[in-house]
Design a protein around this motif. Structure first.
Motif, PDB file in Angstrom:
ATOM      1  N   LYS A   1       0.810  -1.214   0.000  1.00  0.00           N
ATOM      2  CA  LYS A   1       0.000   0.000   0.000  1.00  0.00           C
ATOM      3  C   LYS A   1       0.847   1.271   0.000  1.00  0.00           C
ATOM      4  N   GLY A   2       2.159   1.103  -0.084  1.00  0.00           N
ATOM      5  CA  GLY A   2       3.035   2.264  -0.098  1.00  0.00           C
ATOM      6  C   GLY A   2       2.709   3.198  -1.249  1.00  0.00           C
ATOM      7  N   ASN A   3       2.970   4.464  -1.039  1.00  0.00           N
ATOM      8  CA  ASN A   3       2.690   5.487  -2.040  1.00  0.00           C
ATOM      9  C   ASN A   3       3.732   6.588  -1.884  1.00  0.00           C
ATOM     10  N   PRO A   4       3.816   7.523  -2.814  1.00  0.00           N
ATOM     11  CA  PRO A   4       4.872   8.547  -2.712  1.00  0.00           C
ATOM     12  C   PRO A   4       4.883   9.305  -1.392  1.00  0.00           C
ATOM     13  N   PHE A   5       3.716   9.576  -0.826  1.00  0.00           N
ATOM     14  CA  PHE A   5       3.648  10.305   0.435  1.00  0.00           C
ATOM     15  C   PHE A   5       4.207   9.461   1.579  1.00  0.00           C
ATOM     16  N   SER A   6       3.736   8.221   1.698  1.00  0.00           N
ATOM     17  CA  SER A   6       4.211   7.366   2.788  1.00  0.00           C
ATOM     18  C   SER A   6       5.689   7.043   2.625  1.00  0.00           C
ATOM     19  N   GLU A   7       6.136   6.863   1.382  1.00  0.00           N
ATOM     20  CA  GLU A   7       7.547   6.524   1.153  1.00  0.00           C
ATOM     21  C   GLU A   7       8.468   7.670   1.558  1.00  0.00           C
ATOM     22  N   LEU A   8       8.081   8.889   1.257  1.00  0.00           N
ATOM     23  CA  LEU A   8       8.874  10.051   1.647  1.00  0.00           C
ATOM     24  C   LEU A   8       9.014  10.135   3.158  1.00  0.00           C
ATOM     25  N   LEU A   9       7.889  10.002   3.856  1.00  0.00           N
ATOM     26  CA  LEU A   9       7.909  10.061   5.315  1.00  0.00           C
ATOM     27  C   LEU A   9       8.672   8.884   5.913  1.00  0.00           C
TER      28      LEU A   9
ATOM     29  N   LYS B   1      13.944  -1.675  -2.939  1.00  0.00           N
ATOM     30  CA  LYS B   1      13.409  -0.982  -1.765  1.00  0.00           C
ATOM     31  C   LYS B   1      14.393  -1.063  -0.597  1.00  0.00           C
ATOM     32  N   PHE B   2      15.004  -2.222  -0.438  1.00  0.00           N
ATOM     33  CA  PHE B   2      15.927  -2.380   0.675  1.00  0.00           C
ATOM     34  C   PHE B   2      17.227  -1.612   0.445  1.00  0.00           C
ATOM     35  N   ARG B   3      17.607  -1.397  -0.792  1.00  0.00           N
ATOM     36  CA  ARG B   3      18.744  -0.516  -1.063  1.00  0.00           C
ATOM     37  C   ARG B   3      18.428   0.896  -0.577  1.00  0.00           C
ATOM     38  N   ASP B   4      17.209   1.349  -0.851  1.00  0.00           N
ATOM     39  CA  ASP B   4      16.787   2.669  -0.365  1.00  0.00           C
ATOM     40  C   ASP B   4      16.839   2.733   1.156  1.00  0.00           C
ATOM     41  N   ILE B   5      16.366   1.681   1.802  1.00  0.00           N
ATOM     42  CA  ILE B   5      16.383   1.634   3.265  1.00  0.00           C
ATOM     43  C   ILE B   5      17.815   1.670   3.772  1.00  0.00           C
ATOM     44  N   ALA B   6      18.696   0.922   3.126  1.00  0.00           N
ATOM     45  CA  ALA B   6      20.099   0.908   3.532  1.00  0.00           C
ATOM     46  C   ALA B   6      20.699   2.307   3.472  1.00  0.00           C
ATOM     47  N   LEU B   7      20.437   3.005   2.397  1.00  0.00           N
ATOM     48  CA  LEU B   7      20.964   4.366   2.254  1.00  0.00           C
ATOM     49  C   LEU B   7      20.369   5.286   3.309  1.00  0.00           C
ATOM     50  N   ALA B   8      19.074   5.139   3.583  1.00  0.00           N
ATOM     51  CA  ALA B   8      18.444   5.964   4.616  1.00  0.00           C
ATOM     52  C   ALA B   8      19.025   5.670   5.996  1.00  0.00           C
ATOM     53  N   MET B   9      19.453   4.432   6.218  1.00  0.00           N
ATOM     54  CA  MET B   9      20.067   4.063   7.493  1.00  0.00           C
ATOM     55  C   MET B   9      21.508   4.533   7.602  1.00  0.00           C
ATOM     56  N   GLY B  10      22.049   5.056   6.502  1.00  0.00           N
ATOM     57  CA  GLY B  10      23.436   5.521   6.519  1.00  0.00           C
ATOM     58  C   GLY B  10      24.448   4.422   6.287  1.00  0.00           C
ATOM     59  N   LEU B  11      24.014   3.299   5.726  1.00  0.00           N
ATOM     60  CA  LEU B  11      24.929   2.191   5.466  1.00  0.00           C
ATOM     61  C   LEU B  11      25.720   2.460   4.193  1.00  0.00           C
ATOM     62  N   ASP B  12      26.944   2.004   4.165  1.00  0.00           N
ATOM     63  CA  ASP B  12      27.836   2.232   3.028  1.00  0.00           C
ATOM     64  C   ASP B  12      27.583   1.158   1.971  1.00  0.00           C
TER      65      ASP B  12
ATOM     66  N   LEU C   1      11.189   7.077   4.661  1.00  0.00           N
ATOM     67  CA  LEU C   1      12.642   7.202   4.526  1.00  0.00           C
ATOM     68  C   LEU C   1      13.196   8.250   5.488  1.00  0.00           C
ATOM     69  N   LYS C   2      12.470   9.345   5.669  1.00  0.00           N
ATOM     70  CA  LYS C   2      12.917  10.362   6.631  1.00  0.00           C
ATOM     71  C   LYS C   2      12.915   9.794   8.043  1.00  0.00           C
ATOM     72  N   ALA C   3      11.874   9.055   8.389  1.00  0.00           N
ATOM     73  CA  ALA C   3      11.819   8.441   9.717  1.00  0.00           C
ATOM     74  C   ALA C   3      12.965   7.465   9.918  1.00  0.00           C
ATOM     75  N   ILE C   4      13.257   6.656   8.914  1.00  0.00           N
ATOM     76  CA  ILE C   4      14.352   5.689   9.014  1.00  0.00           C
ATOM     77  C   ILE C   4      15.673   6.407   9.246  1.00  0.00           C
ATOM     78  N   THR C   5      15.907   7.498   8.532  1.00  0.00           N
ATOM     79  CA  THR C   5      17.140   8.261   8.703  1.00  0.00           C
ATOM     80  C   THR C   5      17.254   8.813  10.120  1.00  0.00           C
ATOM     81  N   LEU C   6      16.202   9.467  10.596  1.00  0.00           N
ATOM     82  CA  LEU C   6      16.241  10.088  11.923  1.00  0.00           C
ATOM     83  C   LEU C   6      16.433   9.053  13.026  1.00  0.00           C
ATOM     84  N   ILE C   7      15.675   7.981  12.960  1.00  0.00           N
ATOM     85  CA  ILE C   7      15.745   6.967  14.015  1.00  0.00           C
ATOM     86  C   ILE C   7      17.077   6.228  13.970  1.00  0.00           C
ATOM     87  N   SER C   8      17.525   5.867  12.783  1.00  0.00           N
ATOM     88  CA  SER C   8      18.771   5.100  12.666  1.00  0.00           C
ATOM     89  C   SER C   8      19.968   5.873  13.213  1.00  0.00           C
ATOM     90  N   ARG C   9      19.972   7.176  13.003  1.00  0.00           N
ATOM     91  CA  ARG C   9      21.141   7.947  13.444  1.00  0.00           C
ATOM     92  C   ARG C   9      21.100   8.309  14.926  1.00  0.00           C
TER      93      ARG C   9
END
Length: 198
Positions: free
Chosen positions: A21-29, A113-124, A31-39
């Motif tokens: 059910k993902g959509n551009p709005f949920s995906e944007l939010l 999708k998981f590549r995107d998640i990896a980048l949002a998590m700050g993984l190299d 990825l931002k959440a993943i970045t903030l929480i991961s760091r």
């Protein structure tokens, strides 16, 4: 509490990003959440007085909640519900325990999708193939649980093979979430994930 609620928020974001059910709005939010929480979750866990880390966690949790309103969680929450309902395991903890196992299952067919998640998590992972980037996400989630002192199995709650069918029955009924999972998850797949935890 920081580990439990913080990982629940991370689950919201990762699950919603990979949800059917993902959509551009949920995906944007998400990825931002993943970045903030991961760091910031490790810092918030080890030093609760760090206001910058707490600020990141506050926003990350809010963005993750907004994702749910426009997308939905998936199999992590579906498999978590029987653990909380019957065995009284805190919701965030049961989600966190399940997260790397379910995501390892979900990487198949969703490597991009998981590549995107990896980048949002700050993984190299910029130079890695998508499949390797996806594996890096799973490894990072296992490491995060260890750092937050979250158990890697269900042994402390005395859950054994005797309980397996009850768990599978409970999870299999949560079709509103299982239907959102990016990879179809039947009873055999649900059982195989629980078996890794007992």
């Amino acid at each position: 509490i920081t580990a439990s609620t913080g990982m629940d928020a991370l689950c919201h974001a990762i699950e919603c990003y990979t949800s059917k059910k993902g959509n551009p709005f949920s995906e944007l939010l998400a990825l931002k959440a993943i970045t903030l929480i991961s760091r910031s979750i490790r810092t918030a866990f080890s030093n609760g007085a760090d206001l910058d880390a707490r600020h990141d966690m506050l926003l990350g949790a809010m963005y993750g909640g907004m994702c749910i309103a426009t997308s939905s969680t998936t199999a992590v929450h579906a498999l978590s519900y029987p653990l909380g309902g019957k065995y009284r395991i805190a919701h965030g903890i049961s989600n966190a325990i399940l997260l790397p196992f379910v995501m390892r299952f979900n990487t198949v067919g969703s490597e991009g999708k998981f590549r995107d998640i990896a980048l949002a998590m700050g993984l190299d992972v910029a130079s890695l193939p998508a499949a390797e980037a996806a594996s890096a996400v799973v490894a990072a989630l296992f490491a995060l649980n260890r750092d937050l002192q979250i158990p890697g199995d269900l042994k402390r709650w005395n859950i054994t093979g005797v309980d397996l069918e009850t768990l599978v029955d409970g999870a299999a009924k949560v079709t509103r979430l299982l239907d959102n999972n990016p990879r179809p998850m039947d009873r055999a797949a649900i059982r195989a994930i629980y078996e890794q935890l007992i």
